[in-house]
Write an enzyme that holds these catalytic residues in place. Structure first.
Site, PDB file in Angstrom:
ATOM      1  N   HIS A  93      78.988  36.755  60.157  1.00 55.05           N
ATOM      2  CA  HIS A  93      77.717  37.575  58.613  1.00 55.05           C
ATOM      3  C   HIS A  93      76.812  36.558  58.558  1.00 55.05           C
ATOM      4  O   HIS A  93      76.133  35.676  58.858  1.00 55.05           O
ATOM      5  CB  HIS A  93      79.193  37.831  57.302  1.00 55.05           C
ATOM      6  N   GLU A  97      88.628  34.642  57.363  1.00 52.33           N
ATOM      7  CA  GLU A  97      88.082  33.202  57.779  1.00 52.33           C
ATOM      8  C   GLU A  97      88.955  32.039  57.161  1.00 52.33           C
ATOM      9  O   GLU A  97      90.386  31.895  56.724  1.00 52.33           O
ATOM     10  CB  GLU A  97      86.624  32.429  56.834  1.00 52.33           C
TER      11      GLU A  97
END
Length: 186
Positions: free
Chosen positions: A15, A83
């Site tokens: 990202h 994550e």
């Protein structure tokens, strides 16, 4: 892989810049306008891809939805591509932690497997989760080109596994915002 000799070509995209910095982990923060621009630029010349796969967190999934719609691609969201959960460190940055918890941070940087963030996900659990998603992608999408939109830790884990690197190399891999990485299934 069940005897299938075709392996997918997987490009992993981290990202872009987010509205917060630091150990974001499972915090659901959006991309900044700069982050959107970074990600759009990262895929402009790439592909073609047959499918997009994304972490469910906003900083990945919002871009993935836009990207898949613009390219007319199927999109799969896989929660295993989130994550690492940083526990008590969620939302804190390394500079702050170097002041408040310097010993714990130093131990984490030197050996995250033995010294995970306090109250956070262990690296063993993270590795199991990420590699399970990896194996499923390789099996389900044999012979396809995939764009996987995820996080720095996830991509580092995949790169370490695919390259046969030692666990100690995990945090040494450079995975900047909006970087694209070719990963060959192992």
């Amino acid at each position: 892989m069940s005897g299938n000799t075709l392996v997918p070509i997987i490009d992993a995209l981290r990202h872009g810049a987010t509205a917060r910095a630091g150990f974001l982990g499972h915090l659901d923060v959006p991309l900044t306008p700069q982050g959107w621009a970074q990600m759009r630029a990262a895929v402009r010349e790439g592909g073609p891809w047959d499918c997009a796969v994304s972490s469910p967190l906003t900083r990945c999934a919002e871009f993935a939805r836009e990207f898949a719609a613009l390219r007319g691609l199927p999109l799969h969201v896989d929660p295993r591509l989130r994550e690492l959960h940083f526990g008590a460190w969620e939302g804190k940055d390394a500079q702050e932690l170097s002041q408040t918890e310097p010993d714990a941070l130093s131990r984490f940087w030197s050996d995250p497997y033995r010294h995970p963030p306090p109250g956070g996900e262990t690296l063993e659990a993270f590795e199991t989760r990420v590699l399970s998603a990896w194996r499923d992608l390789a099996e389900r999408h044999a012979g396809q080109r995939l764009l996987v939109i995820s996080h720095g830790g996830v991509i580092r884990m995949l790169l370490c596994h695919a390259r046969g690197l030692a666990r100690g190399e995990l945090l040494r891999l450079d995975v900047p915002h909006a970087s694209l990485h070719r990963i060959a299934p192992g």
